[in-house]
Design a protein around this motif. Structure first.
Motif, PDB file in Angstrom:
ATOM      1  N   TYR A 316       0.821  -1.199   0.000  1.00  0.00           N
ATOM      2  CA  TYR A 316       0.000   0.000   0.000  1.00  0.00           C
ATOM      3  C   TYR A 316       0.864   1.261   0.000  1.00  0.00           C
ATOM      4  O   TYR A 316       2.020   1.255   0.460  1.00  0.00           O
ATOM      5  N   GLU A 317       0.312   2.325  -0.551  1.00  0.00           N
ATOM      6  CA  GLU A 317       0.974   3.627  -0.530  1.00  0.00           C
ATOM      7  C   GLU A 317       1.283   4.029   0.917  1.00  0.00           C
ATOM      8  O   GLU A 317       0.443   3.866   1.815  1.00  0.00           O
ATOM      9  N   ASP A 319       3.494   2.559   2.765  1.00  0.00           N
ATOM     10  CA  ASP A 319       4.202   1.451   3.398  1.00  0.00           C
ATOM     11  C   ASP A 319       5.557   1.263   2.728  1.00  0.00           C
ATOM     12  O   ASP A 319       5.717   1.471   1.515  1.00  0.00           O
ATOM     13  N   LYS A 368       0.401   0.690  -4.260  1.00  0.00           N
ATOM     14  CA  LYS A 368      -0.994   0.239  -4.286  1.00  0.00           C
ATOM     15  C   LYS A 368      -1.856   1.211  -3.489  1.00  0.00           C
ATOM     16  O   LYS A 368      -1.466   1.660  -2.412  1.00  0.00           O
ATOM     17  N   GLU A 369      -3.012   1.574  -4.040  1.00  0.00           N
ATOM     18  CA  GLU A 369      -3.895   2.532  -3.373  1.00  0.00           C
ATOM     19  C   GLU A 369      -4.301   1.999  -2.001  1.00  0.00           C
ATOM     20  O   GLU A 369      -4.727   0.854  -1.868  1.00  0.00           O
ATOM     21  N   ARG A 370      -4.175   2.857  -1.023  1.00  0.00           N
ATOM     22  CA  ARG A 370      -4.451   2.451   0.356  1.00  0.00           C
ATOM     23  C   ARG A 370      -5.948   2.523   0.645  1.00  0.00           C
ATOM     24  O   ARG A 370      -6.582   3.575   0.424  1.00  0.00           O
ATOM     25  N   ILE A 374      -7.278   1.213   6.384  1.00  0.00           N
ATOM     26  CA  ILE A 374      -5.930   0.873   6.836  1.00  0.00           C
ATOM     27  C   ILE A 374      -5.477   1.900   7.878  1.00  0.00           C
ATOM     28  O   ILE A 374      -5.644   3.108   7.695  1.00  0.00           O
ATOM     29  N   THR A 376      -3.462   4.508  10.077  1.00  0.00           N
ATOM     30  CA  THR A 376      -2.464   5.531   9.738  1.00  0.00           C
ATOM     31  C   THR A 376      -1.272   5.494  10.685  1.00  0.00           C
ATOM     32  O   THR A 376      -0.230   6.080  10.405  1.00  0.00           O
TER      33      THR A 376
END
Length: 501
Positions: A316-317, A319, A368-370, A374, A376
């Motif tokens: 994910y964006e 990370d 990858k779009e978060r 998810i 923060t």
């Protein structure tokens, strides 16, 4: 007259006159003054005769040559004496000779200057005492000293003033000594306390000077006391920006302060809740005399590994993952380091030599779009209101027990928000909690929201940070409408205040 002087007998008389003048000039001062007086009396008696003799035609030639030579001799002596000597005055105070001056007014001006300086030194109007007398005298021309040369003798008559080597710091008198070397030794000792084998220069940042001048005799003259003054500290204030891991107690200890002193400098600060970046006032000790030094040093330091990022669509964006740790290198550094009172204030690197090269550190960055649910990694308040009960032990319902979270007062039906994104792991009735929601944030943190009047999510739901998950109430074991908020980290209870903004 020319005829007489150019006759054979006139030549002899002229030579006799020159010898007489030379002899007169060789006389002691008092004899020359006496000759001058005699010359004045002679002219007063005989000059009229000369004038009368000259008025009669041809009478000058019959004038007695011996008389003429006598007149010429006295006249020559008088002329020479008056060209070499001028009137002056011998000055005495209470009968004690002070010196010679050209005029009384010049001496009086010197007295005025001494009295003005003494007044400035002592802090009150000062007048020289004693009876001043003047005795007329003759002094050789250009040999009469200026009246300023008599000022030291006048100062010597003032018992409360002395001439000494005076140490000043920024214009302030610190002390005095009979020898300049004594004061210089103290200053050298203070500088030496900040120097070492690497020190290339040392200087005082204050304006320090040693001057020889008149000063009040009650000025500090004890060398130990002077050194104590120069090395003493005064209290000032500075600021400090709170860093991660700082605590109020640790900051007080590190700055040689008590908790009470630090609180007094920072009114309104919650000592139990310091925030990173928060600016605190700190006590600072400022030396009376500050020393700046420069050290020329050589040392070895690490060189950070260069970082290269690579995209990873499976993450994910926001990370990241370390693909290759890499390694730091080392380098030898030569630098000039500036210190103020032993604390570094600047560093100028002169030369660097790489000893070992660093290796590259590779980090994968998610593209990858978060999803909104998810986590923060930071919390927000589930509801805003007064805290009616803190985390920790308390007495409630007749027993002393651990209160597992925060009680935040609010109105009935107020929306309760998820502190961060995650997955709902429980939503329902749970004994003393009443209606309860728990959220697993997937990073080791689990949060509890209790005593709700109604629930807006179910177990298994994905929720985002700030999403309304319940309505406030007073279900379960509760004394009023509020939100009970708990934080669990890696399975253990923690104080929620440590993680809330």
């Amino acid at each position: 007259m020319d005829e007489i002087l150019h006759q054979p007998q006139g030549e002899a008389r002229r030579a006799s006159l020159s010898g007489a003048v030379a002899q007169a000039l060789a006389l002691p001062r008092r004899m020359r003054e006496s000759a001058l007086d005699q010359a004045e009396r002679f002219f007063q008696t005989h000059i009229p005769l000369v004038r009368r003799a000259g008025a009669i035609g041809g009478a000058f030639r019959s004038f007695n040559p011996a008389l003429f030579l006598a007149i010429a001799t006295v006249t020559g002596i008088a002329a020479v004496v008056s060209s070499v000597y001028v009137p002056s005055y011998r000055v005495s105070i209470d009968g004690q000779p002070i010196g010679v001056v050209a005029s009384q007014s010049e001496f009086e001006a010197a007295v005025d200057r001494v009295e003005a300086r003494a007044t400035e030194i002592l802090g009150y109007d000062y007048t020289l005492e004693g009876e001043v007398t003047y005795e007329p005298a003759l002094s050789e021309r250009d040999s009469i000293p200026s009246a300023t040369t008599l000022e030291p003798a006048l100062f010597d008559r003032i018992g409360d003033v002395m001439k000494s080597y005076v140490l000043l710091v920024n214009g302030q008198v610190v002390g005095a000594a009979a020898e300049r070397e004594d004061l210089t030794a103290i200053l050298d000792s203070i500088q030496a306390s900040y120097t070492n084998e690497n020190t290339t220069s040392a200087r005082f940042t204050d304006n320090v000077s040693i001057v020889r001048e008149y000063i009040s005799s009650d000025v500090e003259q004890d060398l130990n006391a002077i050194e104590t003054t120069l090395t003493s500290n005064t209290n000032g204030e500075t600021t400090y920006e709170v860093q991660a891991g700082d605590t109020f107690m640790a900051l007080a200890f590190e700055n040689d302060m008590t908790m009470s002193e630090l609180e007094a400098l920072n009114p309104g600060i919650d000592i139990n809740k310091l925030m990173i970046g928060q600016v605190l006032n700190m006590k600072e000790e400022i030396p009376f005399l500050s020393v700046e030094t420069v050290d020329h040093v050589t040392y070895t330091e690490s060189v950070a590994a260069p970082v290269r990022e690579v995209e990873d669509s499976s993450m994910y964006e926001g990370d990241t993952r370390v693909v290759s740790a890499g390694s730091a290198g080392t380098q030898q550094v030569t630098a000039d380091v500036t210190y103020l009172n032993g604390k570094e204030t600047g560093r100028e690197v002169v030369e660097t030599t790489v000893l070992t090269q660093p290796t590259e550190r590779v980090i994968a960055v998610g593209t990858k779009e978060r999803p909104s649910w998810i986590a923060t990694g930071s919390f927000q308040w589930p509801v805003y209101g007064n805290i009616t009960s803190y985390y920790g032990y308390r007495s409630i319902f007749g027993s002393y027990s651990l209160h597992r979270g925060l009680d935040i007062a609010c109105s009935y039906g107020t929306g309760i928000s998820a502190a961060d994104g995650g997955t709902v792991t429980f939503a329902g009735w749970s004994g003393t909690y009443g209606y309860l929601v728990t959220i697993d944030h997937g990073n080791g943190f689990v949060t509890y929201y209790a005593h709700n009047s109604s629930l807006l999510v179910s177990a298994g739901d994905k929720v985002y940070k700030g999403q309304t998950i319940a309505r406030a109430g007073s279900t379960g074991r509760s004394t009023g409408t509020h939100c009970h908020f708990e934080v669990h980290r890696n399975g253990s209870l923690v104080n929620p205040l440590n993680y809330l903004p």
